[in-house]
Write an enzyme that holds these catalytic residues in place. Sequence first.
Site, PDB file in Angstrom:
ATOM      1  N   GLU A   1      40.516  37.494  28.706  1.00  0.00           N
ATOM      2  CA  GLU A   1      39.948  38.592  29.509  1.00  0.00           C
ATOM      3  C   GLU A   1      39.228  39.573  28.599  1.00  0.00           C
ATOM      4  OE1 GLU A   1      39.151  40.568  31.829  1.00  0.00           O
ATOM      5  OE2 GLU A   1      40.325  40.363  33.656  1.00  0.00           O
TER       6      GLU A   1
ATOM      7  N   ASN B   1      40.377  45.715  38.317  1.00  0.00           N
ATOM      8  CA  ASN B   1      39.659  45.049  37.232  1.00  0.00           C
ATOM      9  C   ASN B   1      38.309  45.725  37.042  1.00  0.00           C
ATOM     10  OD1 ASN B   1      40.836  42.649  35.776  1.00  0.00           O
ATOM     11  ND2 ASN B   1      41.407  42.124  37.873  1.00  0.00           N
TER      12      ASN B   1
ATOM     13  N   ASP C   1      36.768  39.926  39.733  1.00  0.00           N
ATOM     14  CA  ASP C   1      37.578  40.181  38.539  1.00  0.00           C
ATOM     15  C   ASP C   1      36.753  41.033  37.578  1.00  0.00           C
ATOM     16  OD1 ASP C   1      39.397  39.971  36.348  1.00  0.00           O
ATOM     17  OD2 ASP C   1      40.120  38.071  37.105  1.00  0.00           O
TER      18      ASP C   1
END
Length: 292
Positions: free
Chosen positions: A20, A153, A203
């Site tokens: 991420e 996010n 996301d």
Amino acid sequence: MAIPTEPVMVVVDGRYELAEGGRWVDGRYVYVDILSGRLFELRDDASPVPRQLAALDVPLGAVAPVYERPRAWIAAVGTGIALLTTDGALEWLDRPEDRTPVPSRMNDGVADPAGRFWAGSMAYDGTPGAGSLYRTDPDGTVVRALDGLTIPNGPAFTADGTTMYLADTAAGTVLRCHVDPVSGGLSAPTTFARLREAEGSPDGMTVDEEGCLWVAMWGAGAIRRYHPDGRLLRTLTVPAPHPTSVCLPPGDNRLLVTTARHGVKNPTAASGAVLSIPVPAGGTAACSWRGR
């Protein structure tokens, strides 16, 4: 309509559970593997090999560089916000998620053009409404800026720092707020995009040099690009069901994407990987936290 994106290059193969937070920092690509608490950098050379910068004993959601401290980071880590030093030690600024009713951790985060650091939190079990968005000011004060979120996010900011986009992945929404350039105060969020379950869940995000928003679509194997007026401009397919973050290095015309193996029954080399996709768009380098 999804557009096949060939060729998609697997830059680093599927070794990460939950990669991420991909950012471009000082000519290198920096990203995390959240659940293992590791921070990596990837230099842009002919044979890129990731270098581990830190390994922590708590989840590491995201980092941003600290202004004029080349090897220091501000991090969304464990239950709060900390400075991550070159020797891997954490200097805690605050641990607000220690004070929440359900076990929680920090998630994605980014610095804005004014030098503030923004990061979200989420409950480990995904309790609806248990997540928050925090702002860390240059003096080190950590402020809860929004609550009632589930899995925040992003966020992602326009170049002037006055507009913030924030995904609530579990809710399938991308929110938009006006940011006061002096105080960092937020207007009431409005819904920029609402996704149906079949379209995937928003996301990680980034804003390109034209002001358009790129969104990684968890569960859909896709990346979306939106015009600032909310129109969907393009959908790219990726060979992994869970893309998690998107990064557009400046002047490069490529999109760097992190993906996850987490929740994938039969992962390939593209799941839990770093991917590179040619795109006709450019981005900007990551902003720094301008704190102490």
